[in-house]
Design a protein around this motif. Structure first.
Motif, PDB file in Angstrom:
ATOM      1  N   LYS A 280     -44.884  22.465  -3.548  1.00 24.47           N
ATOM      2  CA  LYS A 280     -43.658  21.692  -3.328  1.00 24.47           C
ATOM      3  C   LYS A 280     -43.931  20.293  -3.880  1.00 24.47           C
ATOM      4  O   LYS A 280     -44.913  19.657  -3.475  1.00 24.47           O
ATOM      5  N   LEU A 281     -43.073  19.844  -4.782  1.00 23.10           N
ATOM      6  CA  LEU A 281     -43.441  18.713  -5.630  1.00 23.10           C
ATOM      7  C   LEU A 281     -42.623  17.457  -5.389  1.00 23.10           C
ATOM      8  O   LEU A 281     -41.415  17.517  -5.132  1.00 23.10           O
ATOM      9  N   VAL A 282     -43.299  16.308  -5.535  1.00 20.21           N
ATOM     10  CA  VAL A 282     -42.633  15.017  -5.713  1.00 20.21           C
ATOM     11  C   VAL A 282     -43.102  14.501  -7.073  1.00 20.21           C
ATOM     12  O   VAL A 282     -44.310  14.338  -7.294  1.00 20.21           O
ATOM     13  N   LEU A 283     -42.151  14.287  -7.972  1.00 21.53           N
ATOM     14  CA  LEU A 283     -42.495  13.971  -9.358  1.00 21.53           C
ATOM     15  C   LEU A 283     -42.146  12.537  -9.707  1.00 21.53           C
ATOM     16  O   LEU A 283     -41.042  12.056  -9.399  1.00 21.53           O
ATOM     17  N   GLY A 284     -43.088  11.845 -10.363  1.00 26.31           N
ATOM     18  CA  GLY A 284     -42.880  10.450 -10.747  1.00 26.31           C
ATOM     19  C   GLY A 284     -42.930  10.247 -12.247  1.00 26.31           C
ATOM     20  O   GLY A 284     -43.512  11.050 -12.984  1.00 26.31           O
TER      21      GLY A 284
ATOM     22  N   LEU B  77     -37.085  13.127 -15.770  1.00 21.90           N
ATOM     23  CA  LEU B  77     -37.563  13.703 -14.497  1.00 21.90           C
ATOM     24  C   LEU B  77     -36.544  14.690 -13.950  1.00 21.90           C
ATOM     25  O   LEU B  77     -36.901  15.768 -13.459  1.00 21.90           O
ATOM     26  N   ASP B  78     -35.253  14.321 -14.047  1.00 23.30           N
ATOM     27  CA  ASP B  78     -34.200  15.204 -13.529  1.00 23.30           C
ATOM     28  C   ASP B  78     -34.227  16.549 -14.250  1.00 23.30           C
ATOM     29  O   ASP B  78     -34.033  17.595 -13.635  1.00 23.30           O
TER      30      ASP B  78
ATOM     31  N   ALA C  34     -37.509  14.206  -7.476  1.00 23.67           N
ATOM     32  CA  ALA C  34     -37.953  13.193  -8.443  1.00 23.67           C
ATOM     33  C   ALA C  34     -37.717  11.809  -7.865  1.00 23.67           C
ATOM     34  O   ALA C  34     -36.718  11.573  -7.187  1.00 23.67           O
ATOM     35  N   LEU C  35     -38.648  10.918  -8.133  1.00 26.04           N
ATOM     36  CA  LEU C  35     -38.460   9.508  -7.766  1.00 26.04           C
ATOM     37  C   LEU C  35     -38.971   8.681  -8.944  1.00 26.04           C
ATOM     38  O   LEU C  35     -40.177   8.685  -9.235  1.00 26.04           O
TER      39      LEU C  35
END
Ligand SMILES: NC(=O)c1ccc[n+]([C@@H]2O[C@H](COP(=O)([O-])OP(=O)(O)OC[C@H]3O[C@@H](n4cnc5c(N)ncnc54)[C@H](OP(=O)(O)O)[C@@H]3O)[C@@H](O)[C@H]2O)c1
Length: 253
Positions: free
Chosen positions: A31-35, A42-43, A58-59
């Motif tokens: 489960k990812l948080v992408l920078g 990113l989207d 994404a952030l």
């Protein structure tokens, strides 16, 4: 599924190695948080992952900003309730040129982007990992600055060599907390960053020939090496500087 339900932050995920790692880690159940800085790119990475019924947020932000490192961790905790892995991969060549031509600001930006950002990442990713009693940090260094010099890349090489020192000290500092810390040293890899340096086909061929395998890597090949280092397959690997360099470092022909 080597990363089933593992919560992972990946920086530099809008492009190249980070985008390839996002796709691979998602496939492996993470489960990812992408920078990255580009919200649009990113989207697109997030859309592709969600289309395959996997989870990603994404952030966008700049890794030179400590608050951004903090916000990535807060996003992971708010969205998924934990943080298992930080793949701190964002980086930039920065200003390229003879040392006498570089402004102090050029040097500072390269060091902030590639090295100081790693300190910010570790500072904010470690606390939830310590609470959980386990975790893995991985930093993308480079073959440049590790026994290989390139004219014009003094700031980049210094920043990437600095990551190795950071990793070795953090691995000792965090080992008792069950947190593994490693560096990945890719060779030349076909990403937009390499394009910056090798737009000229002759120069690109020259870079390919520096490798024992006589070619550059695909970003997916580097992502597989990253997967090994962050997964339980590497449960006794910490403080290492793992080469995925196509034999670049031992090739003198
Ligand atoms: N390609 C190679 O030959 C090679 C070899 C050895 C090591 N590496 C290392 O591999 C890592 C990934 O590079 P790559 O080859 O995949 O290059 P890339 O395709 O240019 O990707 C670089 C990534 O880093 C992000 N980034 C750069 N500066 C940033 C900043 N200030 N704040 C936030 N994000 C930032 C970029 O985001 P945005 O574009 O959205 O800003 C992008 O997602 C880097 O650390 C690089 O030094 C690359």
């Amino acid at each position: 599924m080597q990363l089933r339900n593992k919560v992972v932050i990946i920086t530099g995920a809008s492009s190249g190695i980070g985008a390839a790692a996002a796709a691979l880690f998602a496939e492996e159940g993470a489960k990812l948080v992408l920078g990255g800085r580009s919200q649009d790119r990113l989207d697109r990475v997030v859309e592709d992952i969600r289309a395959r019924c996997r989870e990603a947020e994404a952030l966008a932000g700049d890794v030179q900003d400590e608050d951004y490192a903090k916000a990535l961790v807060e996003t992971a905790l708010a969205r998924y309730g934990r943080l298992d892995i930080g793949f701190n991969n964002a980086g930039a060549l920065g200003a390229v040129g003879d040392v006498t031509s570089l402004a102090a600001e050029d040097w500072r930006v390269t060091l902030e982007t590639n090295l100081v950002s790693a300190f910010y990442a570790a500072k904010h990713q470690v606390p939830p990992m310590r609470t959980q009693g386990r975790g893995a940090l991985l930093f993308t260094s480079s073959f440049v600055g590790q026994g290989i010099g390139f004219p014009g890349l003094s700031a980049y090489g210094a920043s990437k060599a600095g990551l190795v020192g950071l990793v070795q000290c953090l691995a000792v500092e965090l080992g008792e907390s069950g947190i593994r810390v490693n560096a990945l040293l890719p060779g030349g890899t076909k990403t937009p960053m390499a394009g910056d340096f090798s737009d000229d086909p002759a120069a690109a061929e020259g870079i390919a020939q520096m490798h024992a395998l006589k070619r550059m890597a695909e970003p997916e090949e580097i992502a597989k090496a990253a997967l090994f280092l962050v997964s339980d397959a590497a449960s006794f690997v910490t403080g290492s500087t793992m080469l995925a360099d196509g034999g670049n470092s031992i090739c003198k022909t």
